[in-house]
Design a protein around this motif. Structure first.
Motif, short mmCIF file in Angstrom:
data_model
loop_
_atom_site.label_atom_id
_atom_site.label_comp_id
_atom_site.label_asym_id
_atom_site.label_seq_id
_atom_site.Cartn_x
_atom_site.Cartn_y
_atom_site.Cartn_z
N HIS A 33 0.80 -1.08 -0.02
CA HIS A 33 0.02 0.01 0.01
C HIS A 33 0.75 1.23 0.04
CE1 HIS A 33 -3.71 -2.23 0.96
NE2 HIS A 33 -2.86 -3.14 1.51
N LEU A 34 0.36 2.23 -0.96
CA LEU A 34 1.51 3.27 -0.82
C LEU A 34 1.07 4.38 0.36
CD1 LEU A 34 1.75 4.45 -4.71
CD2 LEU A 34 3.43 3.84 -3.15
N HIS A 35 2.02 4.92 0.63
CA HIS A 35 1.71 5.97 1.87
C HIS A 35 0.92 7.31 1.29
CE1 HIS A 35 2.41 9.03 5.08
NE2 HIS A 35 2.54 8.12 5.94
N PRO A 36 0.12 7.97 1.93
CA PRO A 36 -0.47 8.96 1.52
C PRO A 36 0.61 9.96 0.79
CG PRO A 36 -1.70 8.30 3.29
CD PRO A 36 -0.49 7.48 3.26
N LEU A 37 1.66 10.12 1.76
CA LEU A 37 2.81 11.09 1.17
C LEU A 37 3.50 10.71 -0.42
CD1 LEU A 37 5.13 11.68 4.18
CD2 LEU A 37 3.84 13.51 2.92
N MET A 38 3.35 9.53 -0.64
CA MET A 38 3.93 8.98 -1.74
C MET A 38 2.79 9.09 -2.67
SD MET A 38 6.91 8.23 -1.08
CE MET A 38 6.83 9.57 0.11
N LYS A 39 1.44 9.08 -2.42
CA LYS A 39 0.47 9.20 -3.40
C LYS A 39 0.36 10.62 -3.90
CE LYS A 39 -2.53 5.55 -1.72
NZ LYS A 39 -3.57 5.33 -0.90
N VAL A 40 0.38 11.51 -2.79
CA VAL A 40 0.54 13.06 -3.15
C VAL A 40 1.88 13.55 -3.93
CG1 VAL A 40 0.40 15.46 -2.18
CG2 VAL A 40 -0.96 13.36 -1.07
N ARG A 41 2.82 12.86 -3.52
CA ARG A 41 4.21 13.19 -4.30
C ARG A 41 4.17 12.70 -5.90
NH1 ARG A 41 9.91 9.90 -2.90
NH2 ARG A 41 8.52 8.18 -3.99
N THR A 42 3.40 11.66 -6.12
CA THR A 42 3.33 11.32 -7.50
C THR A 42 2.49 12.29 -8.18
OG1 THR A 42 3.17 8.97 -6.93
CG2 THR A 42 2.34 9.58 -9.09
N GLN A 43 1.34 12.70 -7.61
CA GLN A 43 0.44 14.01 -8.02
C GLN A 43 1.31 15.17 -8.47
OE1 GLN A 43 -2.96 13.54 -8.96
NE2 GLN A 43 -1.97 11.53 -8.95
N PHE A 44 2.18 15.70 -7.41
CA PHE A 44 3.05 16.82 -7.66
C PHE A 44 4.15 16.67 -8.86
CE2 PHE A 44 2.10 20.42 -4.86
CZ PHE A 44 1.42 19.82 -3.75
N ARG A 45 4.63 15.36 -8.68
CA ARG A 45 5.78 14.94 -9.92
C ARG A 45 4.79 15.04 -11.26
NH1 ARG A 45 7.96 10.16 -7.93
NH2 ARG A 45 9.88 11.35 -7.07
N ASP A 100 -6.22 2.15 4.27
CA ASP A 100 -7.44 2.75 3.67
C ASP A 100 -7.57 3.87 3.05
OD1 ASP A 100 -8.27 0.48 5.32
OD2 ASP A 100 -8.88 1.63 7.01
N SER A 101 -6.13 4.47 2.92
CA SER A 101 -6.15 6.03 2.40
C SER A 101 -6.40 5.87 1.00
CB SER A 101 -4.88 6.45 2.48
OG SER A 101 -3.66 5.81 1.93
N PRO A 102 -7.61 6.70 0.32
CA PRO A 102 -7.79 6.65 -0.90
C PRO A 102 -6.69 7.29 -1.97
CG PRO A 102 -9.00 8.42 0.39
CD PRO A 102 -8.00 7.69 1.16
N MET A 103 -6.90 6.87 -3.34
CA MET A 103 -6.05 7.63 -4.33
C MET A 103 -6.17 9.19 -4.09
SD MET A 103 -7.81 7.10 -7.68
CE MET A 103 -6.53 8.30 -8.53
N CYS A 104 -5.29 9.64 -4.71
CA CYS A 104 -5.05 11.34 -4.31
C CYS A 104 -5.49 12.05 -5.72
CB CYS A 104 -3.55 11.71 -3.72
SG CYS A 104 -3.42 13.65 -3.89
N ARG A 105 -6.31 13.08 -5.70
CA ARG A 105 -6.19 13.70 -6.98
C ARG A 105 -6.31 15.27 -6.46
NH1 ARG A 105 -9.23 12.19 -11.42
NH2 ARG A 105 -9.04 14.47 -12.14
N LYS A 129 -5.35 17.21 2.43
CA LYS A 129 -6.04 16.56 1.48
C LYS A 129 -6.66 15.14 2.06
CE LYS A 129 -6.15 18.33 -2.71
NZ LYS A 129 -7.26 18.41 -3.15
N TYR A 130 -5.79 14.70 3.12
CA TYR A 130 -6.41 13.63 3.75
C TYR A 130 -7.03 13.72 5.09
CZ TYR A 130 -4.44 10.47 0.07
OH TYR A 130 -3.94 10.02 -1.01
#
Ligand code: FB9
Length: 503
Positions: free
Chosen positions: A223-235, A489-494, A468-469
């Motif tokens: 499971h990806l940590h929320p920080l890593m999900k948000v990092r992907t969005q910023f990237r 449980d953290s949802p994907m980030c948009r 966001k979370y």
């Protein structure tokens, strides 16, 4: 007690029942947990049409734990009455008894006891009656025997107000015979074996029908940590804007790249122990680009390139000190110095998102480390207007459109601006980042052409992630106290969509 498997007992009871039976009543008769009967109902349902089971909600009255205690020991007021001897009892003594505080006022209002305040050694409590009827206990015993309907609505409500009784909704099953009812049901086969086919025994067996509606077993996965999900969005945002990622794979940095190359003077408060983590081993950087270092030294101590410098004796030993980088701007300095070596100069758009470390006071939103996001654009003739424009573009992709810029100070940028955005949820302007144009005293010693200017900005990854979370304390997001279920449980980030959690 139930003899034999519960499902067989249930079938036998059903055969003898007139129409059907209630799962809760059967559990009470068999003195087994209701859930065990529900399990038997479910297993019989899986066999096909053996039984019909209709889910029902039935309300019933149950004693609370305090109600159970009073049903056993009597009401507090009755216990107070019983504790008063014929010769009376000092009120101070009575109030020390376990039921004293709770039972005294009720016993008084029931006129079971009276207080004589004329006694010389303080108020004394006497019985008024010789005996009393403990109605509360009696009513609770009626409910406990399953005859709550014998109490009036008023009586039940009085007990409920005293938190001795509660009305619970019980989900029970009304079980009746199915079209394929039988008291002897064999467990259905779930697999057709080669032996069954060759022997033909499959003809006499009952197979469990496929349940195509069953959901598959969720495979265990990472499971990806929320920080890593948000990092992907910023990237993704930076890549869409044509930026390329700078290398940041060194948490350990020299003071030279972290401070001196940015024209941050060696006596600046940010450079001392209480703001920066310096390393003991390896304490000093093994090698530095000495030609460049000498230009930096001269710029700090004597000035140059039109600047008067800071006029202090710059020390190489200070620049050699290793530390945990306090900002990814150190990586930007390395990238820009490398760019300056390539001739002819070509404009670039760089970004980085990585961990930085600051020896600062911790609080609910700040730890000693965070992820810094940094954008850098180098080209001929860039101005503050270009910086404002690229910030507007960048933050719009975050869903932030209302920006305000406030003059600020950074040792390595001039002019500098703090960036603010109006937060609809908080109904106030919040800081969303910092920015500026790198100073010539930083860029020219690198060897960049005079007409080249560099705009840059930074923000943290943790702040937008927490917003966001819907996380208020940074320790719920990172650190050893994090509840891993939050990660699962953290949802994907948009980032361009409204916040997942309530603002
Ligand atoms: O991230 C910050 N706030 C923020 C960012 C995004 C966001 O998104 C919402 C979901 C829509 C919400 C809030 N800040 C910067 C502002 C504050 O949180 C501040 O209290 C904390 N700051 C950190 C540093 O504090 C020790 C955030 C971090 C920060 C500050 C400045 C820079 C980088 C990170 C920088 C820079 C810079 C400047 C000029 C040139 C190059 C880099």
């Amino acid at each position: 007690m139930a003899d034999g498997p519960l499902s067989e007992v249930l079938l036998r009871r059903l055969e003898a029942a007139d129409g059907g039976l209630d799962s809760a009543e059967l559990a009470a008769e068999l003195r087994v947990e209701h859930q065990a009967v529900v399990g038997a109902v479910k297993s019989l349902q899986a066999l096909g049409e053996v039984i019909e089971a209709e889910l029902r909600s039935t309300k019933r009255w149950e004693l609370t734990p305090e109600g159970e205690e009073i049903a056993r020991e009597g009401s507090h007021e009755a216990r107070v009455f019983r504790s008063v001897p014929p010769g009376g009892l000092a009120q101070s003594e009575l109030m020390k008894l376990p039921s004293g505080q709770v039972g005294f006022s009720k016993a008084m209002s029931n006129k079971w006891i009276r207080v004589d305040k004329s006694a010389a050694d303080g108020p004394r409590v006497f019985r008024v009656a010789d005996s009393v009827e403990d109605e509360v206990q009696k009513r609770l015993l009626v409910v406990r025997s399953g005859q709550a309907e014998k109490l009036s609505e008023k009586e039940r409500n009085e007990l409920r107000k005293r938190k001795l009784l509660s009305e619970v909704t019980l989900k029970t099953y009304w079980v009746s015979k199915g079209s394929a009812f039988s008291t002897s049901v064999s467990k259905q086969d779930t697999e057709l074996s080669p032996e069954m086919i060759s022997s033909g025994s499959w003809r006499d067996r009952s197979f469990k029908p496929y349940n195509f509606a069953a959901r598959g077993v969720l495979p265990d996965s990472g499971h990806l940590h929320p920080l890593m999900k948000v990092r992907t969005q910023f990237r993704q945002i930076f890549l869409e804007m044509g930026f390329s990622e700078m290398p940041t794979n060194n948490f350990i940095e020299s003071s030279f790249w972290n401070f001196d190359a940015l024209f941050q003077p060696q006596q600046h408060p940010a450079r001392d122990q209480h703001d920066t983590f310096f390393l003991q081993d390896p304490a000093v950087a093994p090698q530095l680009p000495m030609d460049y270092v000498h230009r930096v030294q001269r710029t700090h101590s004597q000035g140059g390139y039109g600047s008067q410098g800071y006029k202090y004796p710059w020390k190489l030993d200070e620049a050699r000190k290793n530390l945990l980088r306090t900002h990814t701007t150190a990586s930007s300095a390395r990238a820009l110095h490398l760019l300056a070596q390539k001739k002819p100069f070509t404009p670039v758009k760089y970004f980085s998102i990585d961990r930085v470390f600051r020896n600062e006071t911790l609080d609910s939103t700040h730890l000693a480390e965070f992820h810094q996001i940094e954008g850098v654009v180098a080209d001929y003739g860039l101005t503050l207007g270009h910086l404002m424009g690229v910030l507007q573009e960048f933050f719009t992709k975050l869903g932030i459109t209302q920006l305000r810029f406030k003059p600020a100070y950074n040792p390595y940028t001039e002019p500098s601006m703090e960036v603010f955005s109006y937060h609809q949820g908080l109904k106030k302007w919040v800081e969303v980042g910092n920015s500026g144009l790198f100073r010539p005293e930083m860029l020219l010693p690198m060897g960049l052409p005079e007409k080249v200017s560099v705009i840059a900005w930074g923000l943290s990854l943790e702040r937008p992630t927490m917003i966001k979370y819907g996380i208020n304390n940074i320790r719920e997001l990172v650190g050893h106290k994090v509840n891993l279920q939050m990660v699962y449980d953290s949802p994907m980030c948009r980032l361009d969509m409204p916040t997942q959690a309530a603002a």
